[in-house]
Design a protein around this motif. Structure first.
Motif, PDB file in Angstrom:
ATOM      1  N   PRO A  91      33.013  80.121  29.981  1.00 16.67           N
ATOM      2  CA  PRO A  91      34.236  80.922  30.068  1.00 16.67           C
ATOM      3  C   PRO A  91      35.492  80.066  30.098  1.00 16.67           C
ATOM      4  N   LEU A  92      35.397  78.878  30.710  1.00 20.77           N
ATOM      5  CA  LEU A  92      36.557  77.979  30.731  1.00 20.77           C
ATOM      6  C   LEU A  92      36.885  77.490  29.324  1.00 20.77           C
ATOM      7  N   PHE A  93      35.850  77.234  28.558  1.00 20.24           N
ATOM      8  CA  PHE A  93      36.054  76.845  27.158  1.00 20.24           C
ATOM      9  C   PHE A  93      36.742  77.975  26.399  1.00 20.24           C
ATOM     10  N   ARG A 143      43.067  72.806  28.079  1.00 24.63           N
ATOM     11  CA  ARG A 143      43.278  72.492  26.672  1.00 24.63           C
ATOM     12  C   ARG A 143      44.517  73.169  26.078  1.00 24.63           C
ATOM     13  N   ASP A 144      44.864  74.342  26.548  1.00 26.67           N
ATOM     14  CA  ASP A 144      46.005  75.083  25.998  1.00 26.67           C
ATOM     15  C   ASP A 144      46.672  75.813  27.165  1.00 26.67           C
ATOM     16  N   THR A 146      46.533  83.407  18.565  1.00 27.19           N
ATOM     17  CA  THR A 146      47.398  84.080  19.526  1.00 27.19           C
ATOM     18  C   THR A 146      47.455  83.308  20.829  1.00 27.19           C
ATOM     19  N   LYS A 147      48.527  83.502  21.550  1.00 25.68           N
ATOM     20  CA  LYS A 147      48.658  82.997  22.918  1.00 25.68           C
ATOM     21  C   LYS A 147      48.677  84.156  23.914  1.00 25.68           C
ATOM     22  N   GLY A 197      40.195  65.034  27.936  1.00 21.73           N
ATOM     23  CA  GLY A 197      40.032  65.448  26.545  1.00 21.73           C
ATOM     24  C   GLY A 197      39.232  64.505  25.692  1.00 21.73           C
ATOM     25  N   LYS A 198      38.738  63.403  26.270  1.00 21.60           N
ATOM     26  CA  LYS A 198      37.951  62.453  25.499  1.00 21.60           C
ATOM     27  C   LYS A 198      36.479  62.596  25.878  1.00 21.60           C
ATOM     28  N   TYR A 199      35.617  62.459  24.874  1.00 23.00           N
ATOM     29  CA  TYR A 199      34.177  62.529  25.112  1.00 23.00           C
ATOM     30  C   TYR A 199      33.648  61.129  25.368  1.00 23.00           C
TER      31      TYR A 199
END
Length: 793
Positions: A474-476, A482-483, A33-34, A435-437
């Motif tokens: 919580p950000l994750f 990311r979305d 879901t969004k 976005g890169k580790y």
């Protein structure tokens, strides 16, 4: 009356595992879901040990929150995370493989940590499954299969690094060389929040010092004689008449010959020791603050390995404890020791290694926090705390914060600091790609050339404090960076559930970091729980040998008995809960009561029209009260008080009173009642049962699932939570009718009659007139009349 739809004669714990297995296999609680969601920022337990009874209790309660909000029609994100970063993993690897990671090449040290994680059992996830926890799986975050998100996964670590880069670019992270808390056991800097205090045995050594200008001897007592070489000043209280004449003079350090100033200062206490205090470069927090205040250059005598360095002279190379013994012996040999007292000293120790903390000057990275304390206080005011008094723990901690947060650690298995140093000019760069580790200790610098023209880079080898990692959970969960579409609809998590002992770490650091990044109070609610303790009031611990494996409880008593215990003992966000095996076992009676009532009612089929009489309305009015009370309490994370009310309703109001009054009407075997009247009782029986099952569903999802499927062929967890029905106006209260029944039963008992024996003429108060038919038949009254008071004739 038909055969019961529920065939089994009693509830059995063997019914549980097939249902929870089915939930997991069918990924029942996954969603894509969004939309705006109810998001629980679930605390991820460490993976290197099975969950204990405290974990089981608090995660079960969180599951109840999730299930309740699903029944309200909300889309719920209830993620399971597993913490695989940091010291516990390293310690487990060192213990298992008998190695010291700091002596190994980095790649080899990391490989040992990964190996221990591969070997670690996923017993935690099995326990959670058996406990009926309805987690949203990893697939929601990544689109890839998997039960739990893991904090060492590149998806998680890369987000931590992205937040570091964002704060670095905004100037909120900086390098500085200063005296820090240092854990010799961990060989790394630690933050104030990672320190606890223990009263440890120590020795108070009274040492002779000589005043240079007057040649007089003075006595100075210390618990840290090994730090005499680091003494920068000796002080006395300005009100201490014994030493006022020494103001501005100098004393000579015993065994070292160095001169330091004597000065009056309020940090000295007249009644402690001799009243003279040696101020060392880094003996404790008072010393550190004093040196900054007096602008004295510190002389550090302890190395990173916890051994004395060259500044300590003849003590060089000795561990601190051994050095303390050695210098005490040397002082005694020189006739400089007046006496040695055995004392108990309040000592700062590392909360993880339990080794006393030292204070060492090192260069570390710092996150600015002092400048944000007022902002964090303001966002905390926007959060609803359950229980409200828990907020004081946070407030008290923020009142103690007086330095910025050292976030770099000299460890291995944690999120790497994404930073490179130019070997020529010392400039520092961070990546621009999100976005890169990054693993700078082995990855090439993403910037080819430095501004100085050089292209020789050295990757940062330190890692981030694990709380820097944990504080982005919580950000994750809201898919920050990311979305964009999901984040737009979910800028905050709904709930942070956590223990009170990590308010000063996980909660505080999360509020700080997320405010710095988003400007928001990242939670709407904070549910701060206390502990589960044993029957003697002690916390569960390995050292006490009182731990309880929740899987053993499940094996012996079943999940639902345990879940019911979790809400029956009290509200864990208000008090500690005492874990009693007898209490858990005893609650199986309540389960069987619900099962028996359900099975009994399952034999009554609703057919055709029905008419409610006063007795039906009486119990439905009480059911309305239970619905309203339960929903209000559940919204406030209180499942304890509704549990008491629902159990009392089932056992007393419904079973002992309503059922006894109407079962003859429901059976209607002799045809004394009209079909509508009989169906009124049957409709009420089924309505009450269906409603009670839905009220219990968040608490007892496995049992209510089985009963509801057998009754209705539907999934109760997908049903809507009950709403208050129409207002049923009746002439008597719940207590009035129950008291009347009890008085009639008592009269029979006192007269030696059974409940099935008839009574002759009975007069009951006029207000019960509308209940007359059910009362007369239920109590087998031959002649029922109405008057002022209850009378038996």
């Amino acid at each position: 009356m038909a055969e019961p739809k529920i065939k089994e004669t009693k509830w059995d714990k063997s019914f549980e595992d097939p249902i929870t297995f089915k939930w997991r296999e069918n990924e029942v609680y996954d969603l894509d879901t969004k939309d705006t969601c109810y998001i629980i920022d679930t605390p991820p337990p460490y993976i290197n040990a099975p969950i204990h009874i405290g974990h089981a209790t608090t995660y079960v309660l969180q599951d109840m929150f999730a299930r309740f909000h699903r029944m309200l029609g909300e889309k719920v994100i209830f993620p399971l995370g597993l913490d695989r970063n940091g010291l516990p993993i390293e310690v487990a690897a060192e213990k298992k493989f008998k190695v010291r990671l700091h002596t190994l090449p980095r790649e080899e040290a990391v490989a040992y940590c990964e190996k221990i994680l591969e070997m670690t059992s996923l017993e935690s996830t099995k326990s959670f499954e058996r406990l009926g926890c309805s987690f949203t799986s990893w697939k929601f975050h990544t689109g890839k299969p998997g039960e739990a998100y893991m904090t060492d996964n590149p998806a998680y670590r890369s987000l931590t690094q992205d937040t570091f880069i964002e704060l670095w670019n905004r100037g909120l992270i900086y390098f500085d060389k200063r005296i820090n808390n240092y854990s010799p056991g961990l060989r790394t800097t630690i933050a104030d929040s990672e320190i606890e205090y223990e009263n440890l045995p120590s020795k108070f050594v009274h040492v002779k010092w000589k005043v240079k200008e007057t040649d007089e001897e003075v006595i100075i007592a210390t618990t840290r004689p090994e730090l005499i070489a680091s003494c920068g000043m000796v002080i006395f209280n300005p009100e201490d008449d014994r030493y006022k004449h020494l103001e501005g003079k100098h004393v000579i350090l015993p065994l070292y010959g160095k001169e330091v100033l004597l000065k009056a200062h309020t940090d000295a206490k007249i009644d402690k020791g001799s009243g003279l205090v040696m101020m060392c470069s880094a003996g404790d927090y008072t010393d550190i603050r004093f040196f900054r205040e007096q602008e004295i250059n510190p002389v550090i005598s302890i190395n990173e390995d916890g051994c004395m360095n060259s500044n300590a002279g003849f003590l060089e190379g000795l561990p601190v404890k051994k050095a303390r013994e050695e210098i005490t012996n040397k002082l005694e040999e020189a006739g400089l020791v007046v006496k040695v007292e055995n004392v108990i000293h309040r000592t700062p120790v590392c909360e993880r290694s339990k080794v006393p903390v030292e204070f060492i000057e090192m260069e570390e990275l710092y996150l600015k926090q002092k400048d944000f304390l007022d902002d964090v206080r303001k966002v905390a005011e926007k959060i609803s705390f359950y229980d409200p008094k828990s907020k004081k723990i946070l407030d008290d901690w923020m009142d103690m914060v007086n330095i910025d947060w050292p976030i770099s650690r000299r460890r291995f298995y944690a999120t790497e600091i994404p930073l490179w140093h130019c070997k020529k000019c010392g400039a520092k760069v961070v990546p621009s790609e999100k976005g890169k580790y990054w693993q700078p200790w082995k990855d090439a610098c993403p910037v080819e050339k430095c501004s100085c023209g050089a292209s020789d880079w050295e990757g940062e080898t330190r890692v981030l404090d694990t709380w820097f990692d944990s504080s982005i959970s919580p950000l994750f969960n809201i898919k920050y960076l990311r979305d964009e579409e999901f984040y737009k609809n979910n800028k905050v998590c709904t709930l942070r559930p956590q223990g009170k002992e990590i308010v000063r770490t996980w909660l505080y650091y999360t509020l700080l970091r997320c405010y710095q990044l988003t400007g928001e109070a990242i939670f709407k609610d904070a549910w701060i729980h206390y502990h589960v303790i044993d029957e003697n009031g002690r916390k569960f611990s390995k050292s006490l040998g009182n731990g309880i494996d929740p899987q053993k409880i499940i094996d012996e008593f079943g999940t639902e008995s345990f879940r019911l215990w979790c809400v029956s003992e009290g509200n864990i966000h208000e008090i500690d809960l005492r874990c009693s095996m007898d209490r858990i076992k005893g609650l199986s009676k309540s389960l069987n009561k619900l099962w028996n009532v359900s099975r009994f009612i399952s034999s009554f089929v609703e057919e055709g029209e029905f008419k409610l009489n006063e007795t039906d309305k009486w119990v439905l009015k009480e059911l309305n009260r239970i619905i309203e009370l339960t929903k209000t309490a559940y919204l406030g994370y209180d499942f304890h008080n509704p549990a008491k009310e629902i159990r009392h309703f089932i056992w007393e109001t419904f079973s002992s009173h309503y059922l006894e009054l109407v079962k003859t009407r429901a059976y209607n075997e002799e045809g004394k009642f009209s079909s509508e009247d009989s169906q009124g009782a049957i409709h009420t029986l089924n309505l009450v049962l269906e409603t009670v099952l839905k009220l219990w569903c968040p608490v007892l999802p496995i049992m209510t699932t089985k009963i509801y499927e057998e009754l209705h062929g539907k999934d109760i967890c997908s049903e809507k939570f009950p709403s208050v029905m129409e207002d049923f106006s009746v002439s008597v209260s719940r207590e009035d009718l129950m008291e009347l029944n009890s008085l009639i039963w008592k009269f029979k008992q006192d007269k030696g009659l059974s409940l099935k024996d008839s009574l002759g003429r009975v007069v009951v108060p006029e207000k019960f007139k509308e209940f007359g038919t059910d009362l007369k038949i239920a109590h087998k009254i031959e002649e029922l009349e109405f008057g002022t008071d209850l009378k038996f004739e």
